[in-house]
Design a protein around this motif. Structure first.
Motif, PDB file in Angstrom:
ATOM      1  N   GLU A 280       0.842  -1.203   0.000  1.00 16.18           N
ATOM      2  CA  GLU A 280       0.000   0.000   0.000  1.00 16.18           C
ATOM      3  C   GLU A 280       0.874   1.249   0.000  1.00 16.18           C
ATOM      4  O   GLU A 280       0.562   2.245  -0.652  1.00 16.18           O
ATOM      5  CB  GLU A 280      -0.924  -0.008   1.211  1.00 16.18           C
ATOM      6  CG  GLU A 280      -2.026  -1.057   1.127  1.00 16.18           C
ATOM      7  CD  GLU A 280      -2.934  -1.046   2.340  1.00 16.18           C
ATOM      8  OE1 GLU A 280      -2.556  -0.418   3.360  1.00 16.18           O
ATOM      9  OE2 GLU A 280      -4.018  -1.661   2.283  1.00 16.18           O
ATOM     10  N   GLY A 281       1.998   1.187   0.706  1.00 16.41           N
ATOM     11  CA  GLY A 281       2.884   2.328   0.812  1.00 16.41           C
ATOM     12  C   GLY A 281       3.535   2.723  -0.502  1.00 16.41           C
ATOM     13  O   GLY A 281       3.798   3.906  -0.736  1.00 16.41           O
ATOM     14  N   ILE A 282       3.767   1.729  -1.368  1.00 16.26           N
ATOM     15  CA  ILE A 282       4.367   2.042  -2.673  1.00 16.26           C
ATOM     16  C   ILE A 282       3.307   2.160  -3.765  1.00 16.26           C
ATOM     17  O   ILE A 282       3.629   2.294  -4.946  1.00 16.26           O
ATOM     18  CB  ILE A 282       5.421   0.991  -3.081  1.00 16.26           C
ATOM     19  CG1 ILE A 282       4.791  -0.397  -3.258  1.00 16.26           C
ATOM     20  CG2 ILE A 282       6.575   0.949  -2.085  1.00 16.26           C
ATOM     21  CD1 ILE A 282       5.753  -1.440  -3.829  1.00 16.26           C
ATOM     22  N   GLY A 283       2.037   2.094  -3.338  1.00 17.61           N
ATOM     23  CA  GLY A 283       0.952   2.262  -4.296  1.00 17.61           C
ATOM     24  C   GLY A 283       0.715   1.069  -5.197  1.00 17.61           C
ATOM     25  O   GLY A 283       0.175   1.215  -6.300  1.00 17.61           O
ATOM     26  N   GLN A 284       1.090  -0.141  -4.715  1.00 19.49           N
ATOM     27  CA  GLN A 284       0.913  -1.356  -5.507  1.00 19.49           C
ATOM     28  C   GLN A 284       0.264  -2.456  -4.658  1.00 19.49           C
ATOM     29  O   GLN A 284       0.848  -3.520  -4.439  1.00 19.49           O
ATOM     30  CB  GLN A 284       2.272  -1.835  -6.059  1.00 19.49           C
ATOM     31  CG  GLN A 284       2.963  -0.806  -6.946  1.00 19.49           C
ATOM     32  CD  GLN A 284       4.341  -1.251  -7.397  1.00 19.49           C
ATOM     33  OE1 GLN A 284       4.635  -2.447  -7.499  1.00 19.49           O
ATOM     34  NE2 GLN A 284       5.209  -0.289  -7.694  1.00 19.49           N
ATOM     35  N   PRO A 285      -0.960  -2.212  -4.183  1.00 21.28           N
ATOM     36  CA  PRO A 285      -1.612  -3.164  -3.277  1.00 21.28           C
ATOM     37  C   PRO A 285      -1.931  -4.510  -3.906  1.00 21.28           C
ATOM     38  O   PRO A 285      -2.244  -5.465  -3.199  1.00 21.28           O
ATOM     39  CB  PRO A 285      -2.897  -2.423  -2.875  1.00 21.28           C
ATOM     40  CG  PRO A 285      -3.165  -1.487  -4.011  1.00 21.28           C
ATOM     41  CD  PRO A 285      -1.821  -1.044  -4.480  1.00 21.28           C
ATOM     42  N   TRP A 286      -1.827  -4.607  -5.217  1.00 21.44           N
ATOM     43  CA  TRP A 286      -2.166  -5.842  -5.914  1.00 21.44           C
ATOM     44  C   TRP A 286      -1.045  -6.883  -5.848  1.00 21.44           C
ATOM     45  O   TRP A 286      -1.249  -8.046  -6.200  1.00 21.44           O
ATOM     46  CB  TRP A 286      -2.469  -5.528  -7.382  1.00 21.44           C
ATOM     47  CG  TRP A 286      -1.460  -4.608  -8.018  1.00 21.44           C
ATOM     48  CD1 TRP A 286      -1.533  -3.245  -8.097  1.00 21.44           C
ATOM     49  CD2 TRP A 286      -0.227  -4.983  -8.653  1.00 21.44           C
ATOM     50  NE1 TRP A 286      -0.419  -2.747  -8.735  1.00 21.44           N
ATOM     51  CE2 TRP A 286       0.392  -3.782  -9.093  1.00 21.44           C
ATOM     52  CE3 TRP A 286       0.407  -6.193  -8.898  1.00 21.44           C
ATOM     53  CZ2 TRP A 286       1.612  -3.766  -9.752  1.00 21.44           C
ATOM     54  CZ3 TRP A 286       1.627  -6.185  -9.552  1.00 21.44           C
ATOM     55  CH2 TRP A 286       2.226  -4.991  -9.972  1.00 21.44           C
ATOM     56  N   ARG A 287       0.120  -6.514  -5.417  1.00 21.74           N
ATOM     57  CA  ARG A 287       1.247  -7.460  -5.402  1.00 21.74           C
ATOM     58  C   ARG A 287       1.041  -8.564  -4.370  1.00 21.74           C
ATOM     59  O   ARG A 287       0.374  -8.380  -3.354  1.00 21.74           O
ATOM     60  CB  ARG A 287       2.559  -6.731  -5.130  1.00 21.74           C
ATOM     61  CG  ARG A 287       3.035  -5.907  -6.319  1.00 21.74           C
ATOM     62  CD  ARG A 287       4.496  -5.542  -6.192  1.00 21.74           C
ATOM     63  NE  ARG A 287       4.975  -4.808  -7.350  1.00 21.74           N
ATOM     64  CZ  ARG A 287       5.476  -5.372  -8.442  1.00 21.74           C
ATOM     65  NH1 ARG A 287       5.553  -6.691  -8.534  1.00 21.74           N
ATOM     66  NH2 ARG A 287       5.902  -4.627  -9.454  1.00 21.74           N
ATOM     67  N   GLU A 288       1.659  -9.729  -4.631  1.00 22.31           N
ATOM     68  CA  GLU A 288       1.524 -10.884  -3.747  1.00 22.31           C
ATOM     69  C   GLU A 288       2.485 -10.766  -2.566  1.00 22.31           C
ATOM     70  O   GLU A 288       3.685 -10.574  -2.745  1.00 22.31           O
ATOM     71  CB  GLU A 288       1.812 -12.175  -4.504  1.00 22.31           C
ATOM     72  CG  GLU A 288       0.772 -12.517  -5.565  1.00 22.31           C
ATOM     73  CD  GLU A 288       1.031 -13.867  -6.205  1.00 22.31           C
ATOM     74  OE1 GLU A 288       1.949 -14.577  -5.722  1.00 22.31           O
ATOM     75  OE2 GLU A 288       0.334 -14.209  -7.162  1.00 22.31           O
ATOM     76  N   ALA A 289       1.928 -10.922  -1.369  1.00 22.71           N
ATOM     77  CA  ALA A 289       2.733 -10.812  -0.152  1.00 22.71           C
ATOM     78  C   ALA A 289       3.842 -11.861  -0.108  1.00 22.71           C
ATOM     79  O   ALA A 289       4.979 -11.566   0.290  1.00 22.71           O
ATOM     80  CB  ALA A 289       1.843 -10.942   1.073  1.00 22.71           C
ATOM     81  N   ALA A 290       3.522 -13.090  -0.514  1.00 25.41           N
ATOM     82  CA  ALA A 290       4.499 -14.176  -0.416  1.00 25.41           C
ATOM     83  C   ALA A 290       5.732 -13.908  -1.265  1.00 25.41           C
ATOM     84  O   ALA A 290       6.869 -14.160  -0.841  1.00 25.41           O
ATOM     85  CB  ALA A 290       3.853 -15.502  -0.823  1.00 25.41           C
ATOM     86  N   ALA A 291       5.529 -13.396  -2.476  1.00 27.80           N
ATOM     87  CA  ALA A 291       6.649 -13.133  -3.373  1.00 27.80           C
ATOM     88  C   ALA A 291       7.543 -12.019  -2.823  1.00 27.80           C
ATOM     89  O   ALA A 291       8.776 -12.126  -2.833  1.00 27.80           O
ATOM     90  CB  ALA A 291       6.138 -12.753  -4.758  1.00 27.80           C
TER      91      ALA A 291
END
Length: 214
Positions: A53-64
Protein backbone atom coordinates in the motif's frame (compact mmCIF):
# COMPACT_ATOMS: atom_id res chain seq x y z
CA UNK A 1 14.30 -14.67 30.33
CA UNK A 2 12.81 -14.06 26.88
CA UNK A 3 14.59 -11.90 24.31
CA UNK A 4 13.27 -10.32 21.15
CA UNK A 5 15.88 -10.22 18.38
CA UNK A 6 15.57 -7.42 15.80
CA UNK A 7 16.15 -4.05 17.41
CA UNK A 8 16.63 -5.62 20.85
CA UNK A 9 19.66 -7.89 20.70
CA UNK A 10 20.79 -6.70 17.28
CA UNK A 11 20.66 -3.28 15.68
CA UNK A 12 19.28 -5.05 12.62
CA UNK A 13 16.49 -2.66 11.63
CA UNK A 14 18.90 -0.84 9.23
CA UNK A 15 19.39 -4.15 7.42
CA UNK A 16 15.63 -4.58 7.04
CA UNK A 17 15.45 -0.94 5.91
CA UNK A 18 18.01 -1.64 3.21
CA UNK A 19 16.20 -4.72 1.91
CA UNK A 20 12.80 -3.00 1.94
CA UNK A 21 14.13 0.09 0.18
CA UNK A 22 15.84 -2.05 -2.45
CA UNK A 23 12.65 -3.98 -3.15
CA UNK A 24 10.65 -0.75 -3.38
CA UNK A 25 13.10 0.49 -6.03
CA UNK A 26 12.91 -2.90 -7.77
CA UNK A 27 9.16 -2.35 -8.03
CA UNK A 28 9.66 1.21 -9.24
CA UNK A 29 8.37 2.75 -6.04
CA UNK A 30 9.56 4.39 -2.84
CA UNK A 31 8.75 3.63 0.78
CA UNK A 32 8.13 6.47 3.23
CA UNK A 33 9.67 6.66 6.69
CA UNK A 34 6.20 6.58 8.23
CA UNK A 35 5.24 3.34 6.49
CA UNK A 36 8.58 1.74 7.30
CA UNK A 37 8.20 2.54 11.00
CA UNK A 38 4.66 1.15 10.96
CA UNK A 39 6.11 -2.16 9.72
CA UNK A 40 8.50 -2.59 12.67
CA UNK A 41 7.67 -5.61 14.81
CA UNK A 42 4.69 -6.70 12.72
CA UNK A 43 4.00 -10.05 11.07
CA UNK A 44 5.13 -10.69 7.52
CA UNK A 45 1.59 -10.51 6.16
CA UNK A 46 0.86 -7.21 7.90
CA UNK A 47 4.22 -5.76 6.88
CA UNK A 48 3.78 -6.70 3.23
CA UNK A 49 0.27 -5.22 3.21
CA UNK A 50 1.65 -1.96 4.55
CA UNK A 51 4.59 -2.12 2.14
CA UNK A 52 2.49 -2.69 -0.97
CA UNK A 53 0.00 0.00 0.00
CA UNK A 54 2.88 2.33 0.81
CA UNK A 55 4.37 2.04 -2.67
CA UNK A 56 0.95 2.26 -4.30
CA UNK A 57 0.91 -1.36 -5.51
CA UNK A 58 -1.61 -3.16 -3.28
CA UNK A 59 -2.17 -5.84 -5.91
CA UNK A 60 1.25 -7.46 -5.40
CA UNK A 61 1.52 -10.88 -3.75
CA UNK A 62 2.73 -10.81 -0.15
CA UNK A 63 4.50 -14.18 -0.42
CA UNK A 64 6.65 -13.13 -3.37
CA UNK A 65 7.71 -9.85 -1.76
CA UNK A 66 8.40 -11.50 1.59
CA UNK A 67 10.56 -14.16 -0.08
CA UNK A 68 12.62 -11.48 -1.83
CA UNK A 69 13.15 -9.53 1.38
CA UNK A 70 14.04 -12.61 3.42
CA UNK A 71 16.56 -13.70 0.79
CA UNK A 72 18.24 -10.30 0.99
CA UNK A 73 18.08 -10.03 4.79
CA UNK A 74 19.46 -13.55 5.27
CA UNK A 75 22.50 -12.54 3.26
CA UNK A 76 22.94 -9.37 5.30
CA UNK A 77 22.52 -11.29 8.57
CA UNK A 78 25.49 -13.44 7.59
CA UNK A 79 27.85 -10.47 7.37
CA UNK A 80 26.44 -7.28 8.91
CA UNK A 81 24.76 -7.98 12.25
CA UNK A 82 25.73 -5.58 15.05
CA UNK A 83 24.89 -6.11 18.72
CA UNK A 84 22.96 -3.37 20.50
CA UNK A 85 24.85 -1.80 23.42
CA UNK A 86 24.94 -4.10 26.43
CA UNK A 87 22.87 -6.84 24.81
CA UNK A 88 25.64 -9.40 24.33
CA UNK A 89 26.99 -8.83 27.83
CA UNK A 90 23.56 -9.23 29.44
CA UNK A 91 22.78 -12.36 27.45
CA UNK A 92 26.08 -13.93 28.50
CA UNK A 93 25.48 -13.03 32.16
CA UNK A 94 21.98 -14.52 32.04
CA UNK A 95 23.30 -17.75 30.58
CA UNK A 96 26.19 -17.93 33.04
CA UNK A 97 23.65 -17.64 35.87
CA UNK A 98 21.74 -20.64 34.49
CA UNK A 99 18.55 -18.70 33.78
CA UNK A 100 16.31 -20.46 31.19
CA UNK A 101 16.41 -18.33 28.06
CA UNK A 102 14.42 -18.13 24.82
CA UNK A 103 14.65 -16.09 21.64
CA UNK A 104 11.20 -14.88 20.52
CA UNK A 105 11.07 -13.16 17.14
CA UNK A 106 8.67 -12.37 14.30
CA UNK A 107 11.45 -13.15 11.82
CA UNK A 108 11.18 -16.48 10.01
CA UNK A 109 13.27 -19.54 10.83
CA UNK A 110 15.49 -19.31 7.76
CA UNK A 111 16.82 -15.85 8.64
CA UNK A 112 16.97 -16.67 12.35
CA UNK A 113 19.18 -19.68 11.67
CA UNK A 114 21.66 -17.31 10.03
CA UNK A 115 21.45 -14.88 12.94
CA UNK A 116 22.06 -17.69 15.43
CA UNK A 117 25.57 -18.07 14.04
CA UNK A 118 26.27 -14.67 15.63
CA UNK A 119 23.90 -14.96 18.60
CA UNK A 120 25.18 -18.40 19.56
CA UNK A 121 22.75 -21.29 19.57
CA UNK A 122 24.04 -22.34 22.98
CA UNK A 123 22.66 -19.10 24.44
CA UNK A 124 19.02 -20.21 24.08
CA UNK A 125 17.06 -23.13 25.48
CA UNK A 126 14.26 -22.41 22.99
CA UNK A 127 13.73 -20.38 19.83
CA UNK A 128 10.30 -19.23 18.63
CA UNK A 129 10.14 -17.80 15.09
CA UNK A 130 7.38 -15.89 13.35
CA UNK A 131 6.58 -18.69 10.93
CA UNK A 132 6.23 -21.24 13.74
CA UNK A 133 3.18 -19.82 15.53
CA UNK A 134 -0.43 -19.47 14.41
CA UNK A 135 -0.44 -15.79 15.33
CA UNK A 136 2.66 -13.67 15.73
CA UNK A 137 3.21 -10.43 17.66
CA UNK A 138 1.20 -8.50 18.90
CA UNK A 139 -0.75 -11.69 19.66
CA UNK A 140 0.44 -13.40 22.88
CA UNK A 141 1.08 -16.74 21.11
CA UNK A 142 4.87 -16.31 20.62
CA UNK A 143 5.58 -15.58 24.27
CA UNK A 144 3.11 -18.16 25.52
CA UNK A 145 4.84 -20.75 23.35
CA UNK A 146 8.27 -19.72 24.62
CA UNK A 147 7.16 -20.06 28.25
CA UNK A 148 5.70 -23.48 27.52
CA UNK A 149 8.91 -24.64 25.83
CA UNK A 150 10.88 -23.51 28.88
CA UNK A 151 8.34 -25.20 31.16
CA UNK A 152 7.75 -22.01 33.13
CA UNK A 153 4.74 -19.82 33.82
CA UNK A 154 4.46 -16.62 31.74
CA UNK A 155 4.14 -14.60 34.97
CA UNK A 156 7.60 -15.84 35.95
CA UNK A 157 9.15 -14.62 32.68
CA UNK A 158 10.90 -11.33 32.03
CA UNK A 159 10.82 -10.15 28.42
CA UNK A 160 13.24 -7.71 26.76
CA UNK A 161 11.58 -5.91 23.82
CA UNK A 162 12.07 -2.81 21.69
CA UNK A 163 8.83 -2.31 19.72
CA UNK A 164 5.21 -1.49 20.64
CA UNK A 165 4.08 -4.65 18.85
CA UNK A 166 6.47 -6.83 20.82
CA UNK A 167 5.60 -5.17 24.11
CA UNK A 168 1.90 -5.70 23.42
CA UNK A 169 2.53 -9.38 22.72
CA UNK A 170 4.52 -9.88 25.92
CA UNK A 171 2.03 -8.04 28.11
CA UNK A 172 -0.89 -9.95 26.59
CA UNK A 173 0.94 -13.19 27.45
CA UNK A 174 1.12 -12.11 31.09
CA UNK A 175 4.89 -11.62 31.31
CA UNK A 176 6.85 -8.78 32.85
CA UNK A 177 8.45 -6.53 30.25
CA UNK A 178 11.55 -4.37 29.96
CA UNK A 179 11.32 -2.00 27.00
CA UNK A 180 14.48 -0.68 25.36
CA UNK A 181 13.29 1.57 22.50
CA UNK A 182 15.18 1.58 19.23
CA UNK A 183 13.57 2.56 15.92
CA UNK A 184 10.14 3.28 17.42
CA UNK A 185 9.23 5.16 20.62
CA UNK A 186 7.68 3.19 23.48
CA UNK A 187 5.01 4.84 25.62
CA UNK A 188 4.88 4.26 29.38
CA UNK A 189 2.21 1.76 30.41
CA UNK A 190 1.31 -0.56 33.24
CA UNK A 191 3.58 -3.61 33.36
CA UNK A 192 6.33 -2.02 31.27
CA UNK A 193 9.64 -0.75 32.61
CA UNK A 194 11.52 1.47 30.17
CA UNK A 195 15.31 1.62 29.92
CA UNK A 196 17.23 3.87 27.52
CA UNK A 197 19.80 1.14 26.82
CA UNK A 198 21.05 -2.24 28.02
CA UNK A 199 24.59 -0.89 28.36
CA UNK A 200 25.73 -1.54 31.91
CA UNK A 201 22.48 -3.31 32.82
CA UNK A 202 23.05 -6.40 34.96
CA UNK A 203 20.88 -9.36 35.89
CA UNK A 204 20.78 -8.07 39.47
CA UNK A 205 19.49 -4.69 38.28
CA UNK A 206 16.73 -6.34 36.27
CA UNK A 207 15.78 -8.49 39.26
CA UNK A 208 15.29 -5.30 41.27
CA UNK A 209 13.27 -3.49 38.59
CA UNK A 210 9.54 -2.73 39.04
CA UNK A 211 8.71 -5.08 36.16
CA UNK A 212 10.46 -7.94 37.91
CA UNK A 213 8.80 -7.18 41.23
CA UNK A 214 5.29 -6.77 39.80
Amino acid sequence: MLFDMDGTLFDSEPLWDLAIEELAREYGGEISVEVRLAMVGRSVDESMLLFHEGIGQPWREAAASAAWIYDRVSGLFATDLVWRPGAQELLHEVRAAGVPTALVTSTNRRAVEVALDTLGRHNFDAVVCGDEVAFTKPHPDPYLRAAKLLNVEPADCLVIEDSPTGVASALAAGTRVIGVPNAVTLKPMTGLTLLPTLAGVTLAALAASPAQAG
